[in-house]
Every structure is written in C-alpha cells, then in structure tokens.
Design an enzyme around this catalytic site. Structure first.
Site, short mmCIF file in Angstrom:
data_model
loop_
_atom_site.label_atom_id
_atom_site.label_comp_id
_atom_site.label_asym_id
_atom_site.label_seq_id
_atom_site.Cartn_x
_atom_site.Cartn_y
_atom_site.Cartn_z
N HIS A 217 31.07 73.20 -1.98
CA HIS A 217 30.84 72.20 -3.03
C HIS A 217 30.60 72.96 -4.34
O HIS A 217 29.88 73.96 -4.38
CB HIS A 217 29.62 71.36 -2.66
CG HIS A 217 29.15 70.49 -3.79
ND1 HIS A 217 30.02 69.72 -4.53
CD2 HIS A 217 27.91 70.31 -4.33
CE1 HIS A 217 29.33 69.09 -5.47
NE2 HIS A 217 28.05 69.42 -5.37
N CYS B 94 26.56 64.48 -2.70
CA CYS B 94 27.73 65.37 -2.85
C CYS B 94 28.30 65.77 -1.49
O CYS B 94 29.35 66.40 -1.42
CB CYS B 94 27.34 66.62 -3.62
SG CYS B 94 26.76 66.25 -5.28
N ASN C 85 30.87 69.69 -11.79
CA ASN C 85 30.45 69.15 -10.48
C ASN C 85 31.05 67.75 -10.31
O ASN C 85 30.70 66.83 -11.05
CB ASN C 85 28.92 69.10 -10.45
CG ASN C 85 28.38 68.61 -9.12
OD1 ASN C 85 29.11 68.05 -8.29
ND2 ASN C 85 27.09 68.81 -8.90
O1 UT7 Z 1 25.57 68.75 -6.61
C1 UT7 Z 1 24.32 68.62 -6.02
C2 UT7 Z 1 23.56 69.87 -6.05
N1 UT7 Z 1 23.28 70.27 -7.41
C3 UT7 Z 1 22.43 71.24 -7.60
O2 UT7 Z 1 21.91 71.77 -6.64
C4 UT7 Z 1 22.11 71.65 -9.00
C5 UT7 Z 1 21.04 72.68 -8.97
N2 UT7 Z 1 20.50 73.10 -10.25
C6 UT7 Z 1 21.19 73.81 -11.19
O3 UT7 Z 1 22.37 74.03 -11.06
C7 UT7 Z 1 20.41 74.38 -12.33
O4 UT7 Z 1 19.03 74.22 -12.08
C8 UT7 Z 1 20.75 73.76 -13.71
C9 UT7 Z 1 22.15 74.16 -14.14
C10 UT7 Z 1 20.63 72.26 -13.64
C11 UT7 Z 1 19.78 74.26 -14.77
O5 UT7 Z 1 19.85 75.68 -14.85
P1 UT7 Z 1 18.54 76.56 -14.82
O6 UT7 Z 1 18.98 77.95 -14.96
O7 UT7 Z 1 17.79 76.19 -13.58
O8 UT7 Z 1 17.82 76.13 -16.12
P2 UT7 Z 1 16.33 75.54 -16.26
O9 UT7 Z 1 16.31 74.11 -15.85
O10 UT7 Z 1 15.37 76.50 -15.62
O11 UT7 Z 1 16.14 75.63 -17.82
C12 UT7 Z 1 16.05 76.90 -18.49
C13 UT7 Z 1 16.04 76.65 -19.98
C14 UT7 Z 1 15.07 75.55 -20.41
O12 UT7 Z 1 14.54 75.89 -21.67
P3 UT7 Z 1 13.08 76.53 -21.80
O13 UT7 Z 1 12.14 75.53 -21.21
O14 UT7 Z 1 13.13 77.81 -21.01
O15 UT7 Z 1 12.92 76.74 -23.26
C15 UT7 Z 1 15.95 74.35 -20.58
O16 UT7 Z 1 15.44 73.42 -21.49
O17 UT7 Z 1 17.33 76.22 -20.39
C16 UT7 Z 1 17.22 74.99 -21.10
N3 UT7 Z 1 18.40 74.19 -20.87
C17 UT7 Z 1 19.48 74.27 -21.65
N4 UT7 Z 1 19.75 74.98 -22.74
C18 UT7 Z 1 20.95 74.82 -23.31
C19 UT7 Z 1 18.63 73.32 -19.86
N5 UT7 Z 1 19.87 72.80 -19.98
C20 UT7 Z 1 20.41 73.37 -21.08
C21 UT7 Z 1 21.66 73.24 -21.73
N6 UT7 Z 1 21.89 73.99 -22.82
N7 UT7 Z 1 22.62 72.43 -21.27
#
Ligand code: UT7
Length: 333
Positions: free
Chosen positions: A255, A115, A285
């Site tokens: 970004h 990115c 993104n």
């Molecule tokens: O462009 C390059 C740089 N990009 C980045 O740096 C991206 C960085 N990461 C992020 O933006 C975030 O980590 C994400 C948006 C990808 C994920 O958000 P998060 O708040 O870190 O969620 P998580 O991965 O900790 O997941 C929390 C919960 C999980 O469920 P459980 O295990 O707590 O039951 C996931 O399965 O949210 C769940 N989950 C979703 N639920 C509904 C993950 N994605 C989704 C979704 N809809 N789309």
C-alpha cells in the site's frame, strides 16, 4: 479446493494532476517538505462532471482487466469492490460498476476496510473460488480520497489522491495464483484515522472537485508506527506460512501511504528497495486503489513472470492490515 489465479489487471486515474507546487497555493507547505517526508510529487484529482466518480474509474479499470483476461463482462460471477469513498451511501459502488460494464451474471458488493479494502476483497473472492462458490471474480479498489480531504489541514490534504485498480481472478487446480491471504484488524485504534462530519471549503484551484459531507482526520505520527509494525508483521506471517523467505520474493507491492513507511517495511523484512514497487510519487495515497494500481503498472511494465513470488501487503483505517502471497502465473509479454 481450487486456487484463485490473477488472469487480468487494469487501472485508471483521473486526468487532473495536482502537483506539490499547486498545493503550496492551498496550504502552508512546500514541495521540499512533501517530497522529503512522504515521497509524493503529485496526485490525480477527480473533477465534477468529467465522468470520474469512483464507479466510473472502477468500471474503466475493470474493463481493462477483463480485456487482459480475454473475458467478456458477462463472465464474472462475483464483483467485490473495496472503498471508503463510495459515490453514494447505497447502492454499492460494485453494483454501479456492474450496471456500467453490463456484468449481468455477477453478485456484487462493497467492502469497507480502510486502505486494506482491496486485500480484504481479494481474500473473500479467493475463498469463494477455492471453495467452488465462484469461478471468475472481479476484484476492485476504487477511491476519490480527494473528496474527503480537509483542504485546511496540511498534514493530511497533501497525501491524498484518486484512482481505481482491478484484477480478474480465475480458477486453477495447480499450485499457483494466491497461495494464502492473511488479514488483521484492531478496532481499539480507530480514532487514529477516521471520517469526521463536515464539508471543508474546497480551494479555488479545485472548484470543480467532488466533495463529500465528511472529511478525513488522522493522527499521522502514531499511525506511522502502527503501520510499520503491522505491515512488517503480516508480511512475515504470510511468507512464513508458505515456507518462503525474503530472498524468494520477486516483488513486494505495498500500500502506498508514505515512502518512509515503505522503506521501513523493506528494512524490517530485509528486502532491498529494488524489490519493492512504488508509484507514490505519481499518485499519493489512493487507499484501497493503491495496490491494484501498482500491481497493474508492474504487470504492464513487464516486471512479473510466471513463477515469480509477489507479496501484496497493506495497512489502513480500522485499524486493518493484510497480506497475500501470489505465485504469478500470467504472462502478457
Ligand atoms: O493509508 C493509511 C496509512 N497511513 C499512514 O499510516 C500515514 C502515516 N503517517 C504519515 O505518513 C506521516 O506521519 C505524515 C506524512 C502524515 C506526517 O509526517 P511526519 O514526518 O510524521 O510529520 P509530523 O506530523 O511529525 O510533523 C512534523 C512537522 C510539524 O511541524 P512542527 O510541529 O515540528 O513545527 C508539522 O506541523 O511538519 C509539519 N507539517 C508540515 N510542514 C509542511 C506537517 N505537514 C506538513 C506539510 N508541509 N504538509
């Protein structure tokens, strides 16, 4: 040594809008979760056969930027394009853009830096202008991130969108334009965000989308922490290098990966969110395209005046990161 100043900006995104509600029909997700955890409401998705490949979007954005610069397509001597989703393995998207817009006098190549591709490209062009190797450069970020989405992985497919943005750089002998650029990378963590071989089936709703034989895999949580740290560190490094503080900055154009990452960056560099440009709610993104699209929108919305300090800051796969400090010198009002 010369300075490279931005004399034109342009951007374009595909027509098809994919909303969070549409995504509820593809994976187990909700508009509420996506909005709360990412700030994204909708994204643009390229469709097959509609003239929306990466080079099409890049060419369109470039023509808009050239028009603003009052420059013909035969004037740039350099075209550098950041992308991780090129239309073909080779030639470069930059050469396909060169052909499409008839930029017959340029050297053209792509840069792959996750990115951070646009800021890496901008830095190379800035150096070429500073040292006299180039007089007029076209710098582009263009991506079809939807083409590498894994439509079965709700934690990634909801984030991605398509688009392109471009700037035209000209030469200046005043203290204006790009004051400095700062880049970094750390390959030890490439496995936090990478391409995996395979072609996940596209959902029916997107039957006409452009797919690639690889998809994006990510460890979102770990990446989030790295993103906040490197964005804040490189932003501070860039400001300190120019003896500037947060209060000198008119606008940060970061970004657009996640609104919570952007808010954490603003907090760490002690800037209110009013000084941070965001359009992630509209486009998601778009990787290398996100900064030039956001910069073009801020510019066309009249948010930038000559003399304003603008901070561009990015982070992405690689890992890579970067920041550029710009003393704005373009007045389109
Ligand atoms: O462009 C390059 C740089 N990009 C980045 O740096 C991206 C960085 N990461 C992020 O933006 C975030 O980590 C994400 C948006 C990808 C994920 O958000 P998060 O708040 O870190 O969620 P998580 O991965 O900790 O997941 C929390 C919960 C999980 O469920 P459980 O295990 O707590 O039951 C996931 O399965 O949210 C769940 N989950 C979703 N639920 C509904 C993950 N994605 C989704 C979704 N809809 N789309």
């Amino acid at each position: 040594m010369f300075k490279a100043r931005i004399i034109g900006t342009g951007s374009t995104t595909p027509k098809r809008i994919l909303t969070n509600t549409d995504l509820e029909n593809i994976v187990d997700t909700s508009d509420e979760w996506i909005t709360r955890r990412t700030g994204i409401k909708e994204r643009r998705i390229s469709q097959k056969g509609k003239g929306e490949k990466a080079f099409d979007l890049a060419a369109d954005a470039s023509l808009k930027a050239l028009e603003m610069a009052g420059m013909g397509p035969d004037e740039p001597d350099l075209i550098i394009l950041g992308t991780i989703t090129p239309d073909r393995q080779f030639p470069s998207v930059a050469c396909m853009v060169q052909d499409k817009i008839n930029a017959v006098n340029a050297n053209a190549f792509d840069v792959s830096a996750g990115c951070s591709g646009f800021l890496y490209a901008l830095s190379i062009a800035e150096n070429a202008i500073a040292t006299g190797g180039s007089e007029k450069a076209l710098v582009i970020g263009a991506e079809l991130l939807s083409s590498v989405a894994n439509w079965e992985d709700r934690s990634t497919c909801v984030l991605l969108g398509d688009g392109a943005g471009a700037v035209v750089l000209g030469r200046s002998d005043k203290d204006e334009g790009i004051l400095s650029s700062h880049l970094g990378s750390d390959g030890r963590y490439w496995k936090l965000l990478y391409s995996e071989e395979g072609t996940p089936d596209p959902p029916k709703i997107l039957e006409a989308f452009e797919g690639k034989p690889y998809y994006l895999a990510m460890e979102g949580n770990k990446l989030f922490k790295k993103a906040v740290k490197h964005l804040a560190d490189v932003a501070m490094e860039a400001l300190r290098h120019n003896n500037l503080s947060g209060s000198d900055v008119r606008l940060v154009v970061p970004h657009q990966a996640n609104i919570r990452i952007i808010e954490a960056l603003a907090d760490r560099i002690s800037l209110p969110m009013e000084k941070v440009y965001t359009n992630i709610h509209k486009y998601g993104n778009t990787s290398s395209a996100s900064i030039p699209i956001a910069l073009d929108e801020a510019n066309r919305e009249g948010m930038l005046r000559p003399g304003d300090i603008v901070l561009l800051v990015t982070f992405g796969a690689g890992l890579t990161w970067g920041a550029s400090v710009v003393r704005w010198s373009l007045d389109i009002r």
